[in-house]
Design a protein around this motif. Structure first.
Motif, PDB file in Angstrom:
ATOM      1  N   SER A 140       0.959  -1.110  -0.102  1.00 12.22           N
ATOM      2  CA  SER A 140      -0.028  -0.127   0.008  1.00 12.22           C
ATOM      3  C   SER A 140       0.910   1.310   0.129  1.00 12.22           C
ATOM      4  CB  SER A 140      -0.930   0.005   1.120  1.00 12.22           C
ATOM      5  OG  SER A 140      -1.776  -1.273   1.342  1.00 12.22           O
ATOM      6  N   ARG A 194       1.226   8.629   1.134  1.00 13.16           N
ATOM      7  CA  ARG A 194       1.005   9.865   0.112  1.00 13.16           C
ATOM      8  C   ARG A 194       1.602  10.062  -1.097  1.00 13.16           C
ATOM      9  NH1 ARG A 194      -0.148  14.417   4.165  1.00 13.16           N
ATOM     10  NH2 ARG A 194       1.725  13.392   5.213  1.00 13.16           N
ATOM     11  N   ARG A 238      -1.586  -4.953  -4.831  1.00 13.81           N
ATOM     12  CA  ARG A 238      -1.736  -3.855  -4.469  1.00 13.81           C
ATOM     13  C   ARG A 238      -3.033  -3.444  -4.056  1.00 13.81           C
ATOM     14  NH1 ARG A 238       1.482  -0.177  -9.137  1.00 13.81           N
ATOM     15  NH2 ARG A 238       3.109  -1.451  -9.381  1.00 13.81           N
ATOM     16  N   PRO A 279      -5.491  -0.673  -1.101  1.00  8.75           N
ATOM     17  CA  PRO A 279      -5.575   0.597  -0.298  1.00  8.75           C
ATOM     18  C   PRO A 279      -5.072   0.017   1.221  1.00  8.75           C
ATOM     19  CG  PRO A 279      -7.673   0.460  -1.812  1.00  8.75           C
ATOM     20  CD  PRO A 279      -6.768  -0.753  -1.859  1.00  8.75           C
ATOM     21  N   GLU A 280      -4.720   1.128   1.717  1.00  7.02           N
ATOM     22  CA  GLU A 280      -4.088   0.810   3.019  1.00  7.02           C
ATOM     23  C   GLU A 280      -5.095   0.315   4.245  1.00  7.02           C
ATOM     24  OE1 GLU A 280      -0.817   2.519   6.452  1.00  7.02           O
ATOM     25  OE2 GLU A 280      -1.549   3.846   4.949  1.00  7.02           O
ATOM     26  N   ASP A 281      -6.352   0.997   3.972  1.00  2.00           N
ATOM     27  CA  ASP A 281      -7.421   0.699   4.879  1.00  2.00           C
ATOM     28  C   ASP A 281      -7.977  -0.617   4.843  1.00  2.00           C
ATOM     29  OD1 ASP A 281      -8.703   0.521   2.613  1.00  2.00           O
ATOM     30  OD2 ASP A 281     -10.052   2.228   3.072  1.00  2.00           O
ATOM     31  N   GLN A 282      -7.251  -1.633   3.893  1.00  2.68           N
ATOM     32  CA  GLN A 282      -7.740  -2.958   4.050  1.00  2.68           C
ATOM     33  C   GLN A 282      -6.565  -3.803   4.658  1.00  2.68           C
ATOM     34  OE1 GLN A 282      -9.004  -4.439   0.287  1.00  2.68           O
ATOM     35  NE2 GLN A 282      -9.730  -2.686  -0.323  1.00  2.68           N
TER      36      GLN A 282
END
Length: 264
Positions: free
Chosen positions: A128, A131, A153, A155-158
């Motif tokens: 992930s 910014r 790849r 998203p970091e929220d996963q």
């Protein structure tokens, strides 16, 4: 060719170093750091690359720094990493926001969750971006990690859910093999034979699952004949709520991962 420094040559860092070398990365462009000279000597013999005790020296010479320390030890590693280079963190639960705050503004970071399959080039790694990480940064991280298995790849929220599934998933499978081996011994099969039966069965089953593209329910139901032994086995599995236990285990691990991320 990119010079890579792996900060922390423990189980994960050492396994990744070996995978990167097997993937064709030149040994003279890989540096690994450890804390003790006896560990360094052992890794030099195993990996045939440079192994140092000085994090700052290793990162000074590197284009990309891979932090493979435990979360509680990440502070000194990040301090040595400095700024201006890509930092790939394998420290469980440490968010890109924390990494960017400690490394400074505009820092390029990539967060990784991998698993112990790295030791045999069969890892499942999820990356992930922070910014400021570029597409080229993600490509580089993916190339390095692909030496040790598959990479996707997300998203970091996963990442907390990823940790609960693939990060800890091998532990669930090992537990299942442990219990079934014990049952096999009780049923009359010698322990080494029971273990071999289960390992090869699991290898074949996972290979078929990947290569067939079929849903696991389809593959399971193809084994279950009406009134047969498999149906009887699954009646017991459902009676003991094994499905709920496994589901709840993943949810508990996901929640705990989120809690640890907040503490990092």
């Amino acid at each position: 060719m990119t010079t890579v420094a792996i900060i922390g040559g423990g189980t994960v860092g050492g396994a990744l170093a070996g995978a990167i070398l097997r993937g064709g990365h030149p040994a003279d462009q890989l540096i690994v750091t450890v804390r003790r000279e006896e560990h360094a000597a052992r890794l030099r013999a195993e990996l045939a690359c440079e192994v140092l005790l000085d994090n700052a020296e290793a990162t000074r010479r590197a284009d990309v720094v891979i932090v493979a320390t435990k979360p509680q030890d990440i502070g000194p590693a990040l301090e040595a990493a400095g700024t201006g280079r890509l930092v790939v963190s394998m420290a469980a639960g440490v968010t890109t926001a924390v990494l960017e705050k400690r490394l400074g503004p505009e820092s390029r970071v990539v967060r990784v969750m991998t698993n112990t399959g790295l030791m045999v080039d069969q890892a499942m790694s999820v990356i992930s971006p922070g910014r400021h990480a570029t597409e080229a940064d993600l490509d580089l991280a993916e190339t390095l990690l692909t030496s040790g298995g598959r990479v996707i790849r997300l998203p970091e929220d996963q990442q907390d859910a990823v940790s609960a599934l693939s990060g800890h998933g091998a532990a669930y499978l090992y537990f299942i093999v442990e219990v079934l081996t014990q049952a096999g011994v009780y049923a009359g099969v010698a322990q080494p034979i029971a273990r071999e039966l289960l390992i090869q069965t699991m290898t074949g089953a996972t290979t078929l699952l990947r290569e067939s593209g079929q849903h696991p329910v389809e593959l399971r139901e193809a084994i279950m004949s009406r009134g047969g032994a498999t149906i009887s086995a699954f009646r017991e599995i459902e009676r003991h709520n094994v499905r709920d236990a496994l589901f709840d285990a993943v949810m508990a691990a996901t929640r705990r991962g989120a809690e640890l991320s907040e503490l990092a």
